[in-house]
Design an enzyme around this catalytic site. Structure first.
Site, short mmCIF file in Angstrom:
data_model
loop_
_atom_site.label_atom_id
_atom_site.label_comp_id
_atom_site.label_asym_id
_atom_site.label_seq_id
_atom_site.Cartn_x
_atom_site.Cartn_y
_atom_site.Cartn_z
N ARG A 49 8.21 3.62 -11.19
CA ARG A 49 8.51 3.29 -12.58
C ARG A 49 7.71 4.17 -13.53
O ARG A 49 8.16 4.51 -14.61
CB ARG A 49 8.15 1.83 -12.85
CG ARG A 49 9.28 0.90 -12.52
CD ARG A 49 8.93 -0.49 -12.90
NE ARG A 49 7.99 -1.03 -11.91
CZ ARG A 49 7.97 -2.29 -11.53
NH1 ARG A 49 8.82 -3.14 -12.06
NH2 ARG A 49 7.12 -2.72 -10.63
N PHE A 93 13.89 0.32 -11.62
CA PHE A 93 14.57 -0.10 -10.39
C PHE A 93 15.86 -0.87 -10.64
O PHE A 93 16.73 -0.91 -9.79
CB PHE A 93 13.62 -0.96 -9.54
CG PHE A 93 12.39 -0.22 -9.06
CD1 PHE A 93 12.45 1.13 -8.75
CD2 PHE A 93 11.19 -0.88 -8.92
CE1 PHE A 93 11.31 1.81 -8.32
CE2 PHE A 93 10.04 -0.22 -8.48
CZ PHE A 93 10.11 1.14 -8.19
N LYS A 147 6.79 -8.40 3.71
CA LYS A 147 6.61 -9.80 3.38
C LYS A 147 6.04 -9.90 1.96
O LYS A 147 5.50 -8.91 1.49
CB LYS A 147 5.68 -10.46 4.38
CG LYS A 147 4.20 -10.05 4.23
CD LYS A 147 3.33 -10.79 5.18
CE LYS A 147 2.39 -11.72 4.49
NZ LYS A 147 1.25 -11.09 3.83
N HIS A 177 3.01 -6.27 9.60
CA HIS A 177 2.22 -5.12 10.04
C HIS A 177 1.37 -5.44 11.29
O HIS A 177 0.95 -4.53 11.99
CB HIS A 177 1.38 -4.52 8.90
CG HIS A 177 0.15 -5.29 8.54
ND1 HIS A 177 0.17 -6.38 7.74
CD2 HIS A 177 -1.14 -5.10 8.90
CE1 HIS A 177 -1.06 -6.84 7.61
NE2 HIS A 177 -1.88 -6.08 8.30
N LYS A 181 0.06 -3.11 15.23
CA LYS A 181 -1.30 -2.86 15.72
C LYS A 181 -1.26 -2.54 17.21
O LYS A 181 -0.55 -3.18 17.98
CB LYS A 181 -2.20 -4.07 15.45
CG LYS A 181 -2.48 -4.28 13.95
CD LYS A 181 -3.45 -5.39 13.72
CE LYS A 181 -3.53 -5.78 12.25
NZ LYS A 181 -4.38 -4.95 11.43
N GLU A 215 -11.35 -12.87 8.02
CA GLU A 215 -11.59 -11.76 7.09
C GLU A 215 -12.82 -12.06 6.26
O GLU A 215 -13.07 -13.22 5.92
CB GLU A 215 -10.41 -11.62 6.13
CG GLU A 215 -9.12 -11.21 6.79
CD GLU A 215 -8.02 -11.08 5.76
OE1 GLU A 215 -7.87 -9.99 5.21
OE2 GLU A 215 -7.34 -12.08 5.49
N HIS A 239 1.80 -13.44 10.43
CA HIS A 239 0.95 -12.80 11.43
C HIS A 239 0.57 -13.74 12.59
O HIS A 239 0.69 -13.38 13.75
CB HIS A 239 -0.33 -12.26 10.79
CG HIS A 239 -0.08 -11.39 9.59
ND1 HIS A 239 0.98 -10.52 9.50
CD2 HIS A 239 -0.75 -11.25 8.42
CE1 HIS A 239 0.93 -9.89 8.34
NE2 HIS A 239 -0.09 -10.32 7.67
C1 BG6 Z 1 -1.79 -9.25 4.62
C2 BG6 Z 1 -2.21 -10.42 3.77
O1 BG6 Z 1 -0.51 -9.46 5.12
O2 BG6 Z 1 -2.70 -9.11 5.70
C3 BG6 Z 1 -3.64 -10.23 3.26
O3 BG6 Z 1 -1.33 -10.52 2.65
C4 BG6 Z 1 -4.57 -9.95 4.41
O4 BG6 Z 1 -4.07 -11.39 2.54
C5 BG6 Z 1 -4.03 -8.83 5.31
O5 BG6 Z 1 -5.83 -9.59 3.86
C6 BG6 Z 1 -4.86 -8.69 6.57
O6 BG6 Z 1 -4.45 -7.56 7.28
P1 BG6 Z 1 -5.43 -6.77 8.26
O7 BG6 Z 1 -4.58 -5.71 8.89
O8 BG6 Z 1 -6.53 -6.21 7.39
O9 BG6 Z 1 -5.96 -7.77 9.24
#
Ligand code: BG6
Length: 491
Positions: A49, A93, A147, A177, A181, A215, A239
């Site tokens: 944008r 968009f 997501k 994602h 991994k 985390e 996840h």
């Molecule tokens: C994301 C979440 O999908 O995954 C985040 O939205 C999170 O809140 C992140 O911090 C964690 O990913 P990774 O690869 O750092 O474990």
């Protein structure tokens, strides 16, 4: 030897100046370039944008790459080769103008087109519609979306319907994602290439499973988004349930996307509901208060920038999940994930049952069971805790638990472990959907999470407090202790 993606492709990146593109996607593409995995004729169209043209895109991307890639990896020759692939269009968009320019760029190209929507999901429908109207969509177009696919089952269906109006399921690549991994994929190899584990992988030999995704970060300027989601939607719905599926699924008949995804769906369908009756023993929600992370004082969730007082959104969840099927009857899967934990790590632990008849020192009985530890990050690797005899004449038949260890960085010394997005982009380029989430997976996962959230709301169960830098509310420890077990901490 130079290897590259077997076919060229035209990659169209919506939101090219946004955080996801700059923090994850462009560094991943750059690494694919470094590894000679991009076909010489692959082109990249950056759409954003913001106005500023190609030069501004180069400047921004160069600066962000310098922050993301390691010293020595930002090779000027590679960067020049990478930038030479890029074109830039500034567009709104939702308006058709920019799409006409995109159609001009595409005209005459027979390369498959990959459209990556690195935008908020609220734009997916409009982008899909404008793309279709502009005539750039063909049967070979692949569409990648991130997501969150919705906030619940109903809104995820709306998004899936909007996309489904313009693209077939075989064209859609929904990213989780975690599936990119390296160790997560190794789970598939570990489980289905080693008969040793295949024969033990059920309620007869496994007592319970722990999945921890911890985390140290808090909300990192995303309070508005996160408060609408919470840890159940942000981490568990995707996840953690994907990890649970990979651990619990039956062996697929082959490695095709649908064989794997069919098996994962069966797991999601077998998840026992968490009901108002078992909520107390099966779910703990937490929210962090001020505390210390690695010696540094950090604010509580309600004192973060942009926080709205009184929010009851959870930043920590512990769940005792159960599967209603033959393989897993009576085997709890303890899931735990939180922000502001003392350490960042993701790990799966398979606890095997002890041998049926114990003949060693009674004092050591508590250590006499095998554990398989699958470390997703950091220090990716797999370790099997086995029992051996302690060395030395004076030790008699004392047992010792020790690891049979495979550290990926040690074992594959020369090789860098690729980031999840490199793997995922590489698979999209090859047209391989097995690491992407099918519509029914997303929807079954929502169905399960929705009832958990609904019950919390109906029962008016606010989250329990925990200090930043701790392992979550004490109720999470109580949940597992009640079953005569404890969370495994290998700090
Ligand atoms: C994301 C979440 O999908 O995954 C985040 O939205 C999170 O809140 C992140 O911090 C964690 O990913 P990774 O690869 O750092 O474990």
């Amino acid at each position: 030897m130079v290897t590259h993606a077997s076919t060229p492709c035209d990659l169209v990146l919506f939101g090219a100046l946004g955080d996801l593109a700059q923090r994850k996607l462009l560094p991943a593409l750059f690494q694919l370039e470094r590894s000679n995995l991009l076909h010489p004729q692959t082109r990249l169209m950056a759409l954003a944008r913001q106005d500023g043209g190609l030069e501004a895109f180069y400047t921004e991307t160069r600066e962000r790459l310098a922050l993301q890639v390691k010293d020595g990896e930002l090779d000027e020759a590679v960067l020049t080769r990478f930038f030479a692939r890029v074109s830039f269009i500034q567009l709104d968009f939702k308006q058709p103008e920019g799409y006409r320019k995109l159609a001009e760029w595409r005209s005459g190209s027979s390369a498959p087109q990959i459209v990556y929507m690195a935008t908020p999901p609220s734009l997916y429908g409009a982008i899909a519609e404008r793309l279709s109207e502009s005539g750039v969509v063909t049967e070979s177009t692949r569409v990648v979306v991130e997501k969150p696919i919705g906030q619940n089952l109903e809104t995820s269906r709306q998004i899936n319907d909007q996309l489904g109006r313009h693209f077939a399921e075989t064209q859609l690549y929904r990213i989780d994602h975690y599936l990119g991994k390296e160790t997560v994929q190794n789970l598939i190899a570990l489980r289905f290439a080693n008969n040793l584990f295949a024969t033990q992988w059920n309620q007869k030999y496994i007592s319970h499973v722990e999945i921890t995704v911890a985390e140290t970060v808090g909300i990192e300027g995303r309070w508005g988004y996160f408060d609408q989601a919470g840890q159940l939607r942000d981490m568990v719905q995707n996840h953690l349930l994907q990890l649970l599926c990979l651990i619990a699924m039956d062996p697929p008949s082959d490695l095709s996307a649908d064989s794997i995804r069919d098996e994962k769906v069966k797991v999601l369908k077998a998840l026992r509901p968490i009901t108002p009756e078992n909520m107390e023993t099966h779910l703990v929600r937490g929210q962090y208060t001020a505390g210390n992370i690695k010696g540094k004082a950090v604010p509580g969730y309600l004192d973060e920038e942009g926080a709205v007082p009184g929010s009851t959104t959870e930043t920590f969840v512990a769940i005792k999940a159960e599967l209603a099927n033959w393989r897993w009857a009576g085997v709890p899967f303890y899931l735990r994930t939180g922000k502001r934990m003392p350490q960042k790590y993701s790990q799966i632990l398979i606890h095997f049952k002890p041998a049926p008849h114990y003949i060693f020192d009674p004092d050591q009985k508590h250590i006499a069971n095998n554990k398989l530890i699958i470390r997703l990050q950091p220090d990716e690797g797999i370790s099997l805790q086995v029992l051996t005899k302690d060395q030395g004449l004076d030790k008699g038949m004392r047992l010792r638990q020790g690891p049979l260890q495979l550290s990926f960085s040690e074992a594959f010394k020369a090789e860098r472990i690729p980031d999840a997005y490199e793997r995922l982009l590489w698979e999209v380029m090859k047209g391989n959907q097995y690491l992407f989430v099918r519509r029914d997976e997303v929807e079954y996962a929502w169905r399960w999470i929705d009832q958990v959230i609904q019950n919390c709301e109906n029962l008016n169960m606010p989250p329990k407090r925990y200090a930043a830098g701790s392992w979550g509310p004490v109720a999470s420890i109580a949940m597992i202790t009640r079953d005569g077990r404890s969370w495994y901490e290998d700090t």
